[in-house]
Scaffold this motif. Structure first.
Motif, PDB file in Angstrom:
ATOM      1  N   HIS A 137       0.885  -1.167  -0.020  1.00 64.60           N
ATOM      2  CA  HIS A 137      -0.021  -0.146  -0.003  1.00 64.60           C
ATOM      3  C   HIS A 137       1.038   1.223  -0.123  1.00 64.60           C
ATOM      4  CE1 HIS A 137       0.818   1.103   4.270  1.00 64.60           C
ATOM      5  NE2 HIS A 137       0.832  -0.075   4.462  1.00 64.60           N
ATOM      6  N   LYS A 138       0.354   2.432  -0.377  1.00 71.35           N
ATOM      7  CA  LYS A 138       0.902   3.708  -0.428  1.00 71.35           C
ATOM      8  C   LYS A 138       1.264   4.181   1.084  1.00 71.35           C
ATOM      9  CE  LYS A 138      -1.474   5.531  -4.071  1.00 71.35           C
ATOM     10  NZ  LYS A 138      -2.644   4.474  -4.259  1.00 71.35           N
ATOM     11  N   PRO A 139       2.473   4.750   1.133  1.00 69.56           N
ATOM     12  CA  PRO A 139       2.679   5.397   2.506  1.00 69.56           C
ATOM     13  C   PRO A 139       1.674   5.909   3.184  1.00 69.56           C
ATOM     14  CG  PRO A 139       4.733   5.647   1.040  1.00 69.56           C
ATOM     15  CD  PRO A 139       3.361   5.152   0.150  1.00 69.56           C
ATOM     16  N   VAL A 140       1.436   5.673   4.415  1.00 71.01           N
ATOM     17  CA  VAL A 140       0.319   6.257   5.350  1.00 71.01           C
ATOM     18  C   VAL A 140       0.661   7.729   5.680  1.00 71.01           C
ATOM     19  CG1 VAL A 140      -1.459   6.046   7.014  1.00 71.01           C
ATOM     20  CG2 VAL A 140      -0.611   4.110   5.752  1.00 71.01           C
ATOM     21  N   ILE A 141       0.740   8.670   4.893  1.00 66.91           N
ATOM     22  CA  ILE A 141       1.152  10.088   5.249  1.00 66.91           C
ATOM     23  C   ILE A 141      -0.049  10.964   5.520  1.00 66.91           C
ATOM     24  CG2 ILE A 141       2.520  12.131   4.328  1.00 66.91           C
ATOM     25  CD1 ILE A 141       4.132   9.598   4.694  1.00 66.91           C
ATOM     26  N   TYR A 142       0.095  11.788   6.719  1.00 61.57           N
ATOM     27  CA  TYR A 142      -0.911  12.696   7.277  1.00 61.57           C
ATOM     28  C   TYR A 142      -0.360  13.916   6.739  1.00 61.57           C
ATOM     29  CZ  TYR A 142      -2.855   9.319  10.396  1.00 61.57           C
ATOM     30  OH  TYR A 142      -3.671   7.981  10.904  1.00 61.57           O
ATOM     31  N   PRO A 143      -1.245  14.655   6.007  1.00 59.15           N
ATOM     32  CA  PRO A 143      -0.774  16.034   5.623  1.00 59.15           C
ATOM     33  C   PRO A 143      -1.546  16.946   6.443  1.00 59.15           C
ATOM     34  CG  PRO A 143      -2.383  15.213   3.937  1.00 59.15           C
ATOM     35  CD  PRO A 143      -2.040  13.996   4.781  1.00 59.15           C
ATOM     36  N   ILE A 144      -1.254  18.217   6.823  1.00 58.86           N
ATOM     37  CA  ILE A 144      -1.966  19.194   7.599  1.00 58.86           C
ATOM     38  C   ILE A 144      -1.758  20.673   6.593  1.00 58.86           C
ATOM     39  CG2 ILE A 144       0.223  19.844   8.623  1.00 58.86           C
ATOM     40  CD1 ILE A 144      -1.333  20.518  11.172  1.00 58.86           C
ATOM     41  N   ALA A 145      -2.983  21.374   6.645  1.00 56.11           N
ATOM     42  CA  ALA A 145      -2.811  22.767   6.254  1.00 56.11           C
ATOM     43  C   ALA A 145      -3.863  23.462   6.840  1.00 56.11           C
ATOM     44  CB  ALA A 145      -3.221  22.477   4.640  1.00 56.11           C
ATOM     45  N   MET A 146      -3.756  24.750   6.753  1.00 53.57           N
ATOM     46  CA  MET A 146      -4.942  25.544   6.917  1.00 53.57           C
ATOM     47  C   MET A 146      -6.058  25.848   6.170  1.00 53.57           C
ATOM     48  SD  MET A 146      -4.665  29.816   7.961  1.00 53.57           S
ATOM     49  CE  MET A 146      -4.906  30.419   6.192  1.00 53.57           C
ATOM     50  N   VAL A 147      -7.356  25.684   6.515  1.00 49.42           N
ATOM     51  CA  VAL A 147      -8.190  26.057   5.613  1.00 49.42           C
ATOM     52  C   VAL A 147      -8.565  27.449   5.316  1.00 49.42           C
ATOM     53  CG1 VAL A 147     -10.863  25.663   5.385  1.00 49.42           C
ATOM     54  CG2 VAL A 147      -9.264  23.944   6.832  1.00 49.42           C
ATOM     55  N   ASN A 148      -8.835  27.861   4.027  1.00 43.88           N
ATOM     56  CA  ASN A 148      -8.867  29.214   3.485  1.00 43.88           C
ATOM     57  C   ASN A 148      -9.931  30.031   4.270  1.00 43.88           C
ATOM     58  OD1 ASN A 148      -6.524  29.349   1.757  1.00 43.88           O
ATOM     59  ND2 ASN A 148      -7.643  28.608  -0.124  1.00 43.88           N
ATOM     60  N   SER A 149     -11.175  29.423   4.633  1.00 41.71           N
ATOM     61  CA  SER A 149     -12.058  30.117   5.287  1.00 41.71           C
ATOM     62  C   SER A 149     -11.853  30.456   6.525  1.00 41.71           C
ATOM     63  CB  SER A 149     -13.490  29.285   5.185  1.00 41.71           C
ATOM     64  OG  SER A 149     -13.381  27.836   5.951  1.00 41.71           O
ATOM     65  N   SER A 150     -10.647  30.271   6.958  1.00 43.63           N
ATOM     66  CA  SER A 150     -10.262  30.310   8.690  1.00 43.63           C
ATOM     67  C   SER A 150     -10.656  31.917   9.066  1.00 43.63           C
ATOM     68  CB  SER A 150      -8.766  30.011   8.688  1.00 43.63           C
ATOM     69  OG  SER A 150      -8.492  30.488  10.166  1.00 43.63           O
ATOM     70  N   GLU A 151     -11.390  31.795  10.230  1.00 41.60           N
ATOM     71  CA  GLU A 151     -11.588  33.099  10.578  1.00 41.60           C
ATOM     72  C   GLU A 151     -10.446  33.775  11.494  1.00 41.60           C
ATOM     73  OE1 GLU A 151     -15.489  33.545  12.334  1.00 41.60           O
ATOM     74  OE2 GLU A 151     -16.402  32.912  10.282  1.00 41.60           O
ATOM     75  N   ASN A 152      -9.415  32.757  11.888  1.00 43.39           N
ATOM     76  CA  ASN A 152      -8.278  33.155  12.674  1.00 43.39           C
ATOM     77  C   ASN A 152      -7.043  32.732  12.171  1.00 43.39           C
ATOM     78  OD1 ASN A 152      -9.804  34.372  15.293  1.00 43.39           O
ATOM     79  ND2 ASN A 152     -10.799  32.591  15.030  1.00 43.39           N
ATOM     80  N   PRO A 153      -6.681  33.115  10.843  1.00 44.54           N
ATOM     81  CA  PRO A 153      -5.474  32.548  10.275  1.00 44.54           C
ATOM     82  C   PRO A 153      -4.320  32.734  10.992  1.00 44.54           C
ATOM     83  CG  PRO A 153      -6.344  34.680   9.228  1.00 44.54           C
ATOM     84  CD  PRO A 153      -7.288  34.255  10.137  1.00 44.54           C
ATOM     85  N   ASP A 154      -3.815  33.674  11.663  1.00 42.41           N
ATOM     86  CA  ASP A 154      -2.671  33.730  12.579  1.00 42.41           C
ATOM     87  C   ASP A 154      -2.656  32.658  13.467  1.00 42.41           C
ATOM     88  OD1 ASP A 154      -2.116  35.898  10.992  1.00 42.41           O
ATOM     89  OD2 ASP A 154      -2.680  37.403  12.343  1.00 42.41           O
ATOM     90  N   ILE A 155      -3.505  32.346  14.265  1.00 43.05           N
ATOM     91  CA  ILE A 155      -3.947  31.348  15.101  1.00 43.05           C
ATOM     92  C   ILE A 155      -3.548  29.883  14.471  1.00 43.05           C
ATOM     93  CG2 ILE A 155      -5.050  30.216  17.059  1.00 43.05           C
ATOM     94  CD1 ILE A 155      -6.346  32.914  17.582  1.00 43.05           C
ATOM     95  N   ALA A 156      -4.492  29.957  13.413  1.00 44.27           N
ATOM     96  CA  ALA A 156      -4.217  28.579  12.435  1.00 44.27           C
ATOM     97  C   ALA A 156      -2.815  28.192  12.107  1.00 44.27           C
ATOM     98  CB  ALA A 156      -5.163  28.559  11.481  1.00 44.27           C
ATOM     99  N   LYS A 157      -2.212  29.099  11.617  1.00 45.02           N
ATOM    100  CA  LYS A 157      -0.681  28.876  11.144  1.00 45.02           C
ATOM    101  C   LYS A 157       0.213  28.645  12.351  1.00 45.02           C
ATOM    102  CE  LYS A 157      -1.440  31.929   7.085  1.00 45.02           C
ATOM    103  NZ  LYS A 157      -0.978  33.330   6.507  1.00 45.02           N
ATOM    104  N   ASP A 158      -0.166  29.457  13.297  1.00 45.37           N
ATOM    105  CA  ASP A 158       0.513  29.253  14.798  1.00 45.37           C
ATOM    106  C   ASP A 158       0.561  27.948  15.290  1.00 45.37           C
ATOM    107  OD1 ASP A 158       2.447  30.385  16.841  1.00 45.37           O
ATOM    108  OD2 ASP A 158       0.695  30.089  18.197  1.00 45.37           O
TER     109      ASP A 158
END
Length: 270
Positions: free
Chosen positions: A227-248
Motif C-alpha cells: 500500500h502507499k505510505p500512510v502520510i498525514y498532511p496538514i494545512a490551514m483552511v482558507n475559510s479560517s476566521e483566525n488565520p494567524d492562530i491556525a498557522k501558529d
C-alpha cells in the motif's frame, strides 16, 4: 433645633449610602472586564482524522494553557467525511487528513492555503484481534480462508484506512474473498470498537489506534510495499476566521515537546 439636627443626620446618612452604592458599583467593574475578556476569546476549529483524536487533544490542551485567549474546538472523523464538511462550509481552521487524497481534493478546489500544507506524520496499517482471541494467522492472505468469518474495515469511499486495506487486498489478490466477510465502519475508531467488543473476528486499523487500546492485540503488520505510505498532511483552511492562530498551531505541532507526544502515540513524526 432638634428637628434641624435630625434632618442633617438623615442627609449625611443618605450621602454615605450613596457613596457606598457608588463604590459597590465600581467593585463590579472587574467582573465586567472579565466578561469582555471572555468575549475576546478566539474559537479555533481543528478538523482531524479520527486516528489523531488522543494526540491532538493532549497537544491542544498544552496549546490552550500557553494561549489562554484561544479555545480549540475539535471535529474528528473519517477524512473523507471531513473533506465533504469543509467543502460544504463547516467551520474549520486547520485540517489534518489521514491520506493525501482528501487534502489534494481540497487543494484542487482552492479550499486550503497551499503555502501552509506539509506532511506531518506517517502511520502503519495493522491487523488487530480482540485481546483474548485465539486466532492465529501467519500472513494477510489467510484473511481469505475459513478462519475468518467477519472482518471490520473502514468504508473505502470515505475512510482512508479502508482505502489502504483494499489496496493491500488487491495487491495480494484476495480483495473479492475478503469483501464477502467485510463489515464496514464509518471511521477507524469504529473499527477499533467492534474488535474490542468481539463483534468481529478482526479488523484493520492504524498502529496508533491499536496502541491506545488494552482490549486488542496486533496480529500482523501490513506487508511492505502492499500500500502507499500512510502520510498525514496538514494545512490551514482558507475559510479560517483566525488565520494567524491556525498557522501558529500548525507550527506548534513541530515543537519538540509536541513531536514527543505524537511519537508517544505511535506516529512517525516527519
Amino acid at each position: 433645633m432638634n428637628n434641624n439636627r435630625k434632618n442633617v443626620v438623615i442627609l449625611v446618612m443618605f450621602c454615605l449610602l450613596a457613596v457606598i452604592f457608588t463604590f459597590t458599583g465600581c467593585g463590579n467593574s472587574p467582573q465586567n472586564d472579565n466578561s469582555s475578556k471572555g468575549e475576546s476569546t478566539k474559537e479555533v476549529y481543528i478538523v482531524a482524522a479520527a486516528s489523531m483524536t488522543d494526540a491532538i487533544q493532549e497537544i491542544g490542551a498544552n496549546y490552550e494553557k500557553e494561549h489562554p485567549n484561544v479555545k480549540l474546538t475539535y471535529n474528528f472523523g473519517s477524512s473523507g467525511a471531513l473533506q465533504t464538511q469543509i467543502e460544504q462550509g463547516a467551520p474549520a481552521d486547520v485540517f489534518i487528513s489521514a491520506a493525501q487524497k482528501q487534502m489534494n481534493a481540497l487543494a484542487e478546489k482552492n479550499l486550503i492555503d497551499k503555502s501552509t500544507r506539509k506532511d506531518l506524520l506517517e502511520n502503519k496499517v495493522v491487523l488487530i484481534v480482540p485481546k483474548d482471541s485465539n486466532l492465529a494467522l501467519s500472513d494477510f492472505t489467510q484473511l481469505a480462508t475459513d478462519k475468518i468469518k467477519k472482518i471490520a474495515l473502514g468504508e473505502p469511499k470515505a475512510v482512508p484506512v479502508g482505502q489502504y486495506s483494499e489496496e493491500i487486498f488487491s495487491n495480494l489478490n484476495i480483495l473479492d474473498a475478503v469483501k464477502q466477510k467485510a463489515v464496514y465502519a464509518s471511521d477507524v475508531r469504529q473499527v477499533l470498537g467492534w474488535v474490542e467488543t468481539g463483534e468481529v473476528d478482526c479488523g484493520i486499523v492504524y498502529a496508533t489506534d491499536a496502541a491506545i487500546s488494552d482490549k486488542v492485540k496486533v496480529l500482523l503488520e501490513a506487508p511492505a510495499n502492499t500500500h502507499k505510505p500512510v502520510i498525514y498532511p496538514i494545512a490551514m483552511v482558507n475559510s479560517s476566521e483566525n488565520p494567524d492562530i491556525a498557522k501558529d498551531f500548525i507550527a506548534y505541532l513541530s515543537q519538540d515537546e509536541q513531536k514527543a507526544i505524537l511519537a508517544k502515540y505511535g506516529f512517525d513524526v516527519k
